[in-house]
Design a protein around this motif. Sequence first.
Motif, PDB file in Angstrom:
ATOM      1  N   UNK A   5      -8.760   7.697  -3.574  1.00  0.00           N
ATOM      2  CA  UNK A   5      -7.592   6.853  -3.334  1.00  0.00           C
ATOM      3  C   UNK A   5      -7.598   6.533  -1.849  1.00  0.00           C
ATOM      4  N   UNK A   6      -7.932   5.306  -1.505  1.00  0.00           N
ATOM      5  CA  UNK A   6      -7.999   4.894  -0.109  1.00  0.00           C
ATOM      6  C   UNK A   6      -6.759   4.070   0.211  1.00  0.00           C
ATOM      7  N   UNK A   7      -5.979   4.552   1.161  1.00  0.00           N
ATOM      8  CA  UNK A   7      -4.689   3.945   1.478  1.00  0.00           C
ATOM      9  C   UNK A   7      -4.781   3.171   2.792  1.00  0.00           C
ATOM     10  N   UNK A   8      -4.574   1.852   2.750  1.00  0.00           N
ATOM     11  CA  UNK A   8      -4.638   1.053   3.982  1.00  0.00           C
ATOM     12  C   UNK A   8      -3.463   1.359   4.907  1.00  0.00           C
ATOM     13  N   UNK A   9      -3.713   1.176   6.183  1.00  0.00           N
ATOM     14  CA  UNK A   9      -2.653   1.338   7.194  1.00  0.00           C
ATOM     15  C   UNK A   9      -1.963   2.698   7.099  1.00  0.00           C
ATOM     16  N   UNK A  10      -2.750   3.702   6.787  1.00  0.00           N
ATOM     17  CA  UNK A  10      -2.218   5.065   6.637  1.00  0.00           C
ATOM     18  C   UNK A  10      -3.043   6.011   7.494  1.00  0.00           C
ATOM     19  N   UNK A  11      -2.374   6.920   8.185  1.00  0.00           N
ATOM     20  CA  UNK A  11      -3.043   7.857   9.058  1.00  0.00           C
ATOM     21  C   UNK A  11      -3.394   9.165   8.371  1.00  0.00           C
ATOM     22  N   UNK A  12      -3.213  10.266   9.097  1.00  0.00           N
ATOM     23  CA  UNK A  12      -3.716  11.561   8.651  1.00  0.00           C
ATOM     24  C   UNK A  12      -2.799  12.263   7.657  1.00  0.00           C
ATOM     25  N   UNK A  13      -1.594  11.746   7.455  1.00  0.00           N
ATOM     26  CA  UNK A  13      -0.643  12.423   6.560  1.00  0.00           C
ATOM     27  C   UNK A  13      -0.200  11.464   5.453  1.00  0.00           C
ATOM     28  N   UNK A  14      -1.035  11.237   4.445  1.00  0.00           N
ATOM     29  CA  UNK A  14      -0.685  10.276   3.390  1.00  0.00           C
ATOM     30  C   UNK A  14       0.624  10.585   2.692  1.00  0.00           C
ATOM     31  N   UNK A  15       0.931  11.871   2.491  1.00  0.00           N
ATOM     32  CA  UNK A  15       2.155  12.229   1.769  1.00  0.00           C
ATOM     33  C   UNK A  15       3.415  11.938   2.569  1.00  0.00           C
ATOM     34  N   UNK A  16       3.270  11.666   3.874  1.00  0.00           N
ATOM     35  CA  UNK A  16       4.414  11.254   4.688  1.00  0.00           C
ATOM     36  C   UNK A  16       4.357   9.766   5.013  1.00  0.00           C
ATOM     37  N   UNK A  17       3.168   9.255   5.309  1.00  0.00           N
ATOM     38  CA  UNK A  17       3.034   7.880   5.777  1.00  0.00           C
ATOM     39  C   UNK A  17       2.940   6.864   4.634  1.00  0.00           C
ATOM     40  N   UNK A  18       2.473   7.289   3.490  1.00  0.00           N
ATOM     41  CA  UNK A  18       2.423   6.430   2.297  1.00  0.00           C
ATOM     42  C   UNK A  18       2.922   7.278   1.132  1.00  0.00           C
ATOM     43  N   UNK A  19       4.165   7.720   1.252  1.00  0.00           N
ATOM     44  CA  UNK A  19       4.695   8.756   0.364  1.00  0.00           C
ATOM     45  C   UNK A  19       4.690   8.339  -1.099  1.00  0.00           C
ATOM     46  N   UNK A  20       5.126   7.133  -1.405  1.00  0.00           N
ATOM     47  CA  UNK A  20       5.222   6.720  -2.800  1.00  0.00           C
ATOM     48  C   UNK A  20       3.845   6.613  -3.440  1.00  0.00           C
ATOM     49  N   UNK A  21       2.926   5.945  -2.748  1.00  0.00           N
ATOM     50  CA  UNK A  21       1.577   5.772  -3.300  1.00  0.00           C
ATOM     51  C   UNK A  21       0.879   7.108  -3.472  1.00  0.00           C
ATOM     52  N   UNK A  22       1.054   7.999  -2.510  1.00  0.00           N
ATOM     53  CA  UNK A  22       0.414   9.314  -2.594  1.00  0.00           C
ATOM     54  C   UNK A  22       1.011  10.125  -3.727  1.00  0.00           C
TER      55      UNK A  22
END
Length: 272
Positions: free
Chosen positions: A232-249
Motif C-alpha cells: 500500500x503506497x500512500x502519496x504525500x505521506x511521511x513516516x507515520x501513515x497511521x497519523x498522516x493518512x489515517x483513514x487510508x491506513x
Amino acid sequence: MTSLPSAGHLAIGDHQLEYRMIGPSPAEAPTLVLLHEGLGCVGLWGDFPDRLAAATGAGVFVYSRAGYGQSSPARLPRAADYMHREALDVLPLVLDAIGFCRGLLVGHSDGASVAAIYAGGVPDHRIRGVTLMAPHFVVEDVSVQSIAEIKTTYETTELRAKLARWHKDVDNAFRGWNDVWLDPAFRSWDIADHLAYIRVPVQIVQGTGDQYGTLRQIAIAKAECYCPVETVILPNTGHAPHREAAEATLRAVADFADRLLQGHGEATTIDL
C-alpha cells in the motif's frame, strides 16, 4: 494469563512493560499486536488502536517496549542487534503473558522490523500475517541523515519537552534509539535474510514522502520474500501513515486483517 485488565504493566524479565488491551481478550477473539516506532509508546498510537479494534472486531494489544512510555528504562547503550533481541527474546514472552492465541503483528518503523524478525525467526502458527508500516530492512542514507537531524532538533528545540509528555525517562527513550542508529557499526545492519523465512502473508504500508526510508525497502521485501507481499503506497505521506493518512491506513490494515482472519471464521469487519 487468559484475561487482561484494560491497562497496566506486564512483568517481562527485569522490566515492567506498560500496555493497553482494547476489545475482546485473546481467549475470545483474534488479537492484533501493535509494535511501536523508535520513539513511540502506548500513548503515541493515539486512537489508532481503538479504531482498529472497532473496524475489525478483533482485540488490539499495544505495549511500550523497555525505555519507552511508562515502561521501565532500558539498559544503555543498546547493542546493534537490539531489534533482534526485542523480537526473539522479549516478544515471545509478551505474547505468552497475554495468552495470545491467534492474530497478526502490526508494526511501525522499528516495530515493523521487530515484527519481520519475529515472523521470519520464530515458527509460530498463531501468527496469521504481518503488517509492516514504514519498515526498515536495511539502513539507508536518508535514514541516517534524518536521524542525525532529529538529534540536533532534540538538543536545540522544544522536542525534548514534547516527548517528555509521553516518556517518563525521555533521555533513555531518545538515546536508546538515536545513539544506536548513528553508530557507524549500525550501517551494516540488515535483516533481509529473515524475510525469506516468513511463511505468512505480508502487508507493507509505505508513504512516498517518508523521511526515514524509501521504496527500496519494498523492493527488498519483494525480492526476498517467498510469501505473498501486498503493498500500500500512500502519496504525500511521511513516516507515520497511521497519523498522516489515517483513514487510508486504517482501511488498508483492517481489510488485510479481516481477509486473513475471515478465512478462519474469526473476525467480522465493521464498516467505517
